[in-house]
Design a protein around this motif. Sequence first.
Motif, PDB file in Angstrom:
ATOM      1  N   GLU A 175      -5.247  -3.568 -14.884  1.00 23.11           N
ATOM      2  CA  GLU A 175      -4.964  -2.359 -14.098  1.00 23.11           C
ATOM      3  C   GLU A 175      -4.373  -2.690 -12.728  1.00 23.11           C
ATOM      4  OE1 GLU A 175      -9.181  -3.561 -12.886  1.00 23.11           O
ATOM      5  OE2 GLU A 175      -7.820  -3.762 -14.598  1.00 23.11           O
ATOM      6  N   GLY A 200      -8.268   4.318  -0.779  1.00 22.05           N
ATOM      7  CA  GLY A 200      -8.002   4.500  -2.206  1.00 22.05           C
ATOM      8  C   GLY A 200      -7.584   3.232  -2.923  1.00 22.05           C
ATOM      9  N   ILE A 201      -7.487   2.119  -2.215  1.00 17.95           N
ATOM     10  CA  ILE A 201      -7.086   0.854  -2.837  1.00 17.95           C
ATOM     11  C   ILE A 201      -8.290  -0.066  -2.955  1.00 17.95           C
ATOM     12  CG2 ILE A 201      -5.664  -1.213  -2.613  1.00 17.95           C
ATOM     13  CD1 ILE A 201      -3.558   0.418  -1.241  1.00 17.95           C
ATOM     14  N   ASN A 202      -8.477  -0.596  -4.141  1.00 16.43           N
ATOM     15  CA  ASN A 202      -9.583  -1.526  -4.404  1.00 16.43           C
ATOM     16  C   ASN A 202      -9.053  -2.950  -4.406  1.00 16.43           C
ATOM     17  OD1 ASN A 202     -11.992  -2.673  -5.120  1.00 16.43           O
ATOM     18  ND2 ASN A 202     -11.904  -2.050  -7.276  1.00 16.43           N
ATOM     19  N   TYR A 210      -6.546   1.629   3.679  1.00 18.93           N
ATOM     20  CA  TYR A 210      -6.287   2.573   2.586  1.00 18.93           C
ATOM     21  C   TYR A 210      -7.519   2.632   1.678  1.00 18.93           C
ATOM     22  CZ  TYR A 210      -1.470   2.167   4.157  1.00 18.93           C
ATOM     23  OH  TYR A 210      -0.319   2.193   4.911  1.00 18.93           O
ATOM     24  N   ALA A 228       0.824  -1.211   0.000  1.00 22.56           N
ATOM     25  CA  ALA A 228       0.000   0.000   0.000  1.00 22.56           C
ATOM     26  C   ALA A 228       0.859   1.262   0.000  1.00 22.56           C
ATOM     27  CB  ALA A 228      -0.937  -0.007   1.213  1.00 22.56           C
ATOM     28  N   MET A 265       2.325   1.872  -3.372  1.00 21.58           N
ATOM     29  CA  MET A 265       1.297   2.337  -4.310  1.00 21.58           C
ATOM     30  C   MET A 265       0.775   3.728  -3.941  1.00 21.58           C
ATOM     31  SD  MET A 265      -0.762  -1.305  -4.531  1.00 21.58           S
ATOM     32  CE  MET A 265      -2.236  -0.517  -5.171  1.00 21.58           C
ATOM     33  N   ASN A 266       1.348   4.322  -2.892  1.00 23.11           N
ATOM     34  CA  ASN A 266       0.879   5.633  -2.406  1.00 23.11           C
ATOM     35  C   ASN A 266      -0.602   5.602  -2.030  1.00 23.11           C
ATOM     36  OD1 ASN A 266       3.395   7.017  -2.702  1.00 23.11           O
ATOM     37  ND2 ASN A 266       3.019   7.107  -4.919  1.00 23.11           N
ATOM     38  N   GLY A 267      -1.054   4.443  -1.587  1.00 24.38           N
ATOM     39  CA  GLY A 267      -2.414   4.308  -1.088  1.00 24.38           C
ATOM     40  C   GLY A 267      -3.491   4.313  -2.147  1.00 24.38           C
ATOM     41  N   GLU A 268      -3.139   4.109  -3.407  1.00 25.52           N
ATOM     42  CA  GLU A 268      -4.136   4.108  -4.484  1.00 25.52           C
ATOM     43  C   GLU A 268      -3.844   3.000  -5.493  1.00 25.52           C
ATOM     44  OE1 GLU A 268      -4.179   7.940  -6.284  1.00 25.52           O
ATOM     45  OE2 GLU A 268      -5.148   8.915  -4.563  1.00 25.52           O
ATOM     46  N   GLY A 269      -4.917   2.425  -6.064  1.00 20.22           N
ATOM     47  CA  GLY A 269      -4.749   1.418  -7.101  1.00 20.22           C
ATOM     48  C   GLY A 269      -5.607   0.199  -6.865  1.00 20.22           C
ATOM     49  N   THR A 285      -2.149  -3.128  -9.728  1.00 16.92           N
ATOM     50  CA  THR A 285      -0.868  -2.515  -9.362  1.00 16.92           C
ATOM     51  C   THR A 285      -0.203  -3.222  -8.187  1.00 16.92           C
ATOM     52  OG1 THR A 285      -2.207  -0.901  -8.144  1.00 16.92           O
ATOM     53  CG2 THR A 285      -1.294  -0.193 -10.248  1.00 16.92           C
TER      54      THR A 285
END
Length: 351
Positions: free
Chosen positions: A248, A219-221, A217, A183, A186-190, A250
């Motif tokens: 997609e 922002g992470i799915n 996080y 996480a 990934m900077n908390g996103e992806g 990450t």
Amino acid sequence: MKKALAMLLAMVLMLSLAACGQSSAPASSASGSAAAPVPAESSSPAAAPASSEAASAPAPSGAKDKYLVGVNMGSIDQSYYAYLRMGLEQERKDDVELYVTYHEWDLTTQIKQIEDFVTMGCDLIVMVAADPNGILPAMSVAKDAGIPIIEMDCPTNYFPDYSIGQFVSDDYDAGYQCGKAMAEAMNGEGVVQSYVITATVNSQKRLAGFCEAISEYPGINNVYNATEKFDATTAQTIIENMLLAHPETTGLFTSNDKIASAAVNFFKANNIKSTYLCHVAAGTRDTVYTWLNDGWDYACYDQNPVNMGAAVMRAIYDHFETGAVNTEPTIIAGEMRFAGDEYICDPVYYD
């Protein structure tokens, strides 16, 4: 004259009776000293520790020149178990012989192998449980035969009633740390996916820890958690399907080196270095070094199997020497390893 002679005979008789009385006392004393070594030995310095240990733990089976220990491992193809064995060997002395088998995660095979250990007359059994519940029949056979068991790596649900020690990693923490590392990278996103085998308690805990970390996080799915039982070919197919279905992705989390290998093969074949791969097991061992150093693998939680094997062997000696029994699990500390760090791989022990 007659009176003097009578007096002389009386004196001789008295001296004779006195001599008989004196000789009977040593005879009684000699009888006592013949029995004396028994209590004397039981209170000797050598015997005293055994007596005191017996008050707090089951007595050891007795000093022997050679002990036979049956070791039942997971898969011969997983380097993790080669490193567990290395740890055992590093602490082993010539008075212990290891007889090593691999059940390849088949419960029926494991039960048969442990029963064989009992038939062989092993002094102790070390096992990696293929099934935390299904292994009970084999543990019962060993217990009935008076053969102690130490659990290693994969815990059962029957410790400490059926085993004298349990040596495991903190699998939840391993998954959690992998999730945090991914996480943050990934900077908390992806989008993340995970491929974890839930057939073992270890993997269930790793997945739970990973999902907990990712849930922190928003922002992470977290789109997919594969739980199929696997072999190397199946793992390769599932990894390909997962990543093709979600290009997609990450971040990819796997529960062991074998699944991570399938991921690395896919990354290499498609020249993918944009997906962060994190996994659990022997993270600094064998080809995993190459993955980390070449950038195909981002991070791995090293469970330090050499340390675990060494700790188990020390427990074996403790039991043989003092009858020691552990009623609480022994947790072997692990640590995260990251791409870009320099690692030097220890030599793997083989026959």
